[in-house]
Write a protein that holds these residues in place. Structure first.
Motif, PDB file in Angstrom:
ATOM      1  N   ALA A 106      -3.394   7.556  -8.803  1.00  0.00           N
ATOM      2  CA  ALA A 106      -4.319   8.357  -9.606  1.00  0.00           C
ATOM      3  C   ALA A 106      -5.418   7.518 -10.256  1.00  0.00           C
ATOM      4  O   ALA A 106      -6.393   8.069 -10.765  1.00  0.00           O
ATOM      5  CB  ALA A 106      -3.546   9.111 -10.689  1.00  0.00           C
ATOM      6  N   SER A 107      -5.269   6.200 -10.238  1.00  0.00           N
ATOM      7  CA  SER A 107      -6.272   5.332 -10.850  1.00  0.00           C
ATOM      8  C   SER A 107      -7.376   4.999  -9.857  1.00  0.00           C
ATOM      9  O   SER A 107      -7.245   5.214  -8.655  1.00  0.00           O
ATOM     10  CB  SER A 107      -5.620   4.039 -11.347  1.00  0.00           C
ATOM     11  OG  SER A 107      -4.672   4.301 -12.345  1.00  0.00           O
ATOM     12  N   SER A 163     -14.951   0.612  -1.617  1.00  0.00           N
ATOM     13  CA  SER A 163     -14.087   1.754  -1.903  1.00  0.00           C
ATOM     14  C   SER A 163     -13.839   1.846  -3.392  1.00  0.00           C
ATOM     15  O   SER A 163     -13.817   0.827  -4.097  1.00  0.00           O
ATOM     16  CB  SER A 163     -12.757   1.628  -1.155  1.00  0.00           C
ATOM     17  OG  SER A 163     -11.871   2.689  -1.501  1.00  0.00           O
ATOM     18  N   ASP A 164     -13.634   3.087  -3.871  1.00  0.00           N
ATOM     19  CA  ASP A 164     -13.223   3.273  -5.263  1.00  0.00           C
ATOM     20  C   ASP A 164     -11.702   3.330  -5.385  1.00  0.00           C
ATOM     21  O   ASP A 164     -11.169   3.493  -6.485  1.00  0.00           O
ATOM     22  CB  ASP A 164     -13.861   4.514  -5.875  1.00  0.00           C
ATOM     23  CG  ASP A 164     -13.398   5.812  -5.208  1.00  0.00           C
ATOM     24  OD1 ASP A 164     -12.529   5.772  -4.311  1.00  0.00           O
ATOM     25  OD2 ASP A 164     -13.920   6.880  -5.579  1.00  0.00           O
ATOM     26  N   LEU A 165     -10.992   3.207  -4.242  1.00  0.00           N
ATOM     27  CA  LEU A 165      -9.528   3.113  -4.188  1.00  0.00           C
ATOM     28  C   LEU A 165      -8.820   4.372  -4.668  1.00  0.00           C
ATOM     29  O   LEU A 165      -7.591   4.366  -4.840  1.00  0.00           O
ATOM     30  CB  LEU A 165      -9.028   1.903  -4.993  1.00  0.00           C
ATOM     31  CG  LEU A 165      -9.588   0.535  -4.559  1.00  0.00           C
ATOM     32  CD1 LEU A 165      -9.079  -0.551  -5.492  1.00  0.00           C
ATOM     33  CD2 LEU A 165      -9.215   0.226  -3.118  1.00  0.00           C
ATOM     34  N   ALA A 166      -9.545   5.476  -4.900  1.00  0.00           N
ATOM     35  CA  ALA A 166      -8.915   6.706  -5.378  1.00  0.00           C
ATOM     36  C   ALA A 166      -7.927   7.224  -4.331  1.00  0.00           C
ATOM     37  O   ALA A 166      -8.300   7.464  -3.184  1.00  0.00           O
ATOM     38  CB  ALA A 166      -9.978   7.769  -5.664  1.00  0.00           C
ATOM     39  N   GLY A 167      -6.676   7.366  -4.709  1.00  0.00           N
ATOM     40  CA  GLY A 167      -5.643   7.849  -3.802  1.00  0.00           C
ATOM     41  C   GLY A 167      -4.813   6.764  -3.165  1.00  0.00           C
ATOM     42  O   GLY A 167      -3.797   7.047  -2.536  1.00  0.00           O
ATOM     43  N   LEU A 168      -5.232   5.504  -3.310  1.00  0.00           N
ATOM     44  CA  LEU A 168      -4.496   4.384  -2.718  1.00  0.00           C
ATOM     45  C   LEU A 168      -3.717   3.659  -3.801  1.00  0.00           C
ATOM     46  O   LEU A 168      -4.294   3.184  -4.783  1.00  0.00           O
ATOM     47  CB  LEU A 168      -5.451   3.407  -2.032  1.00  0.00           C
ATOM     48  CG  LEU A 168      -4.802   2.190  -1.355  1.00  0.00           C
ATOM     49  CD1 LEU A 168      -3.961   2.624  -0.153  1.00  0.00           C
ATOM     50  CD2 LEU A 168      -5.865   1.177  -0.910  1.00  0.00           C
ATOM     51  N   PHE A 182       0.834  -1.197   0.000  1.00  0.00           N
ATOM     52  CA  PHE A 182       0.000   0.000   0.000  1.00  0.00           C
ATOM     53  C   PHE A 182       0.869   1.248   0.000  1.00  0.00           C
ATOM     54  O   PHE A 182       1.914   1.305   0.655  1.00  0.00           O
ATOM     55  CB  PHE A 182      -0.901   0.049   1.238  1.00  0.00           C
ATOM     56  CG  PHE A 182      -1.959  -1.015   1.275  1.00  0.00           C
ATOM     57  CD1 PHE A 182      -2.649  -1.365   0.132  1.00  0.00           C
ATOM     58  CD2 PHE A 182      -2.277  -1.656   2.461  1.00  0.00           C
ATOM     59  CE1 PHE A 182      -3.625  -2.351   0.170  1.00  0.00           C
ATOM     60  CE2 PHE A 182      -3.253  -2.639   2.503  1.00  0.00           C
ATOM     61  CZ  PHE A 182      -3.932  -2.978   1.349  1.00  0.00           C
ATOM     62  N   SER A 183       0.408   2.265  -0.713  1.00  0.00           N
ATOM     63  CA  SER A 183       0.966   3.607  -0.610  1.00  0.00           C
ATOM     64  C   SER A 183      -0.185   4.593  -0.735  1.00  0.00           C
ATOM     65  O   SER A 183      -1.203   4.301  -1.355  1.00  0.00           O
ATOM     66  CB  SER A 183       2.012   3.860  -1.707  1.00  0.00           C
ATOM     67  OG  SER A 183       1.422   3.749  -2.996  1.00  0.00           O
ATOM     68  N   GLY A 184      -0.023   5.766  -0.113  1.00  0.00           N
ATOM     69  CA  GLY A 184      -1.112   6.730  -0.144  1.00  0.00           C
ATOM     70  C   GLY A 184      -2.273   6.270   0.715  1.00  0.00           C
ATOM     71  O   GLY A 184      -2.126   5.447   1.624  1.00  0.00           O
ATOM     72  N   ALA A 185      -3.478   6.789   0.414  1.00  0.00           N
ATOM     73  CA  ALA A 185      -4.668   6.461   1.214  1.00  0.00           C
ATOM     74  C   ALA A 185      -5.918   6.685   0.385  1.00  0.00           C
ATOM     75  O   ALA A 185      -5.947   7.533  -0.507  1.00  0.00           O
ATOM     76  CB  ALA A 185      -4.709   7.314   2.487  1.00  0.00           C
ATOM     77  N   ALA A 186      -6.951   5.911   0.691  1.00  0.00           N
ATOM     78  CA  ALA A 186      -8.255   6.052   0.051  1.00  0.00           C
ATOM     79  C   ALA A 186      -9.332   5.962   1.121  1.00  0.00           C
ATOM     80  O   ALA A 186      -9.102   5.425   2.209  1.00  0.00           O
ATOM     81  CB  ALA A 186      -8.475   4.969  -1.007  1.00  0.00           C
TER      82      ALA A 186
END
Length: 246
Positions: free
Chosen positions: A159-160, A140-145, A116-120
C-alpha cells in the motif's frame, strides 16, 4: 525472420504515374492489425508474444504497439521510428512493464525468495540505434509492489509508494549506470556492474540511508548465484542502538 504472425492490412498509396518518379512524390498511409505475434529475435534468449498489435505507417513515421508478454513479464508499449533523414536507424520504445517476482525471475535478478510480492507498473523508455548499444530508463512509484529485506529489518508494504529509477545500457553484460530508490525507511543511490552471465558483479552505492541508524556508502560484491554478496561499508555513520538488523 524478425517475427511470426498474421497481418490484416489497409493501405492507401498515392503516386503519380510518371517516369522518373522522385521518392518525395510517393505518399502512403498504412494501418494493420498484427495477430498472434511471436518473436525470439527482438530480445535474444527471450520470447516476445502478443495476441494483437497495431501498426501505423506513413511517409514520415512507423509505429507498432500494444500489449504482450516478454517471457512471463507483461508489457504495454509502442515502438516508433522516423522514416525521414534517419541514417543511424534510431528508434524508441515507450510504455509500461509489470514489476513483480516474475520480472525478477525472467531477468535473473538473484534476489532472496520473498523479496518481491504483488506487482507495480514501471515506465520504460528504450532508445535504440542501428550501430549503438540500446539505452534504457525505468521508473516506478512502486504502488502495489511489496519489498522485503529481512537482513536489514526493512520492508515496503504494497500500500506504500516510493520512487525507483534504474538507468543504463543493454549491452553484454547489462550496465546499470544509476539506481536510485526513495521509500519510507530506505534511500539509496549508486551504480551496478553485472557479470556476463547477468549476475551481480559489484554494486557501488554512494549513499545508503536506512531508517535513522545508517547513513554510509556501501559496496556489495557478488560471490556467485545463491550466495550472499560480500558487504563493505567504507565510511559514513551507523548507530547500532537504533539498528533494525535482523
Amino acid at each position: 525472420d524478425l517475427a511470426d504472425g498474421q497481418a490484416e492490412v489497409t493501405a492507401l498509396i498515392d503516386l503519380p504515374l510518371i517516369r522518373p518518379m522522385a521518392p518525395s512524390d510517393l505518399r502512403f498511409a498504412v494501418t494493420a492489425r498484427l495477430r498472434d505475434v511471436q518473436s525470439t529475435q527482438i530480445m535474444p534468449g527471450r520470447t516476445l508474444r502478443a495476441a494483437a498489435l497495431d501498426l501505423r505507417a506513413d511517409t514520415t513515421s512507423l509505429s507498432i504497439g500494444g500489449k504482450g508478454l516478454l517471457g512471463d513479464v507483461p508489457f504495454d508499449a509502442t515502438w516508433s521510428t522516423t522514416l525521414k533523414d534517419n541514417t543511424r536507424g534510431e528508434s524508441q520504445v515507450r510504455g509500461t512493464v509489470t514489476l513483480s517476482q516474475a520480472f525478477a525471475d525472467e531477468f535473473r535478478l538473484d534476489l532472496p525468495p520473498g523479496t518481491f510480492s504483488g506487482a507495480a507498473q514501471g515506465q520504460i523508455a528504450l532508445d535504440l540505434s542501428r550501430d549503438g548499444t540500446p539505452r534504457f530508463n525505468l521508473t516506478s512509484d512502486l504502488a502495489g509492489l511489496g519489498l522485503s529485506v529481512p537482513p536489514l529489518g526493512w520492508s515496503l508494504p504494497r500500500a506504500s509508494r516510493g520512487k525507483l529509477e534504474v538507468r543504463g545500457s543493454l549491452g553484454t553484460p547489462v550496465a546499470v549506470d544509476r539506481i536510485a530508490l526513495e521509500a519510507p525507511g530506505m534511500n539509496l543511490t549508486g551504480a551496478i556492474e553485472l557479470t556476463p552471465e547477468g549476475q551481480l558483479g559489484t554494486a557501488r552505492l554512494d549513499r545508503v540511508r536506512a531508517g535513522d541508524w545508517l547513513d554510509a556508502p556501501v559496496t556489495l560484491t557478488g560471490r556467485g548465484a545463491g550466495r550472499v554478496p560480500a558487504i563493505a561499508v567504507t565510511g559514513g555513520t551507523a548507530d547500532m542502538r537504533r539498528s533494525t538488523l535482523g
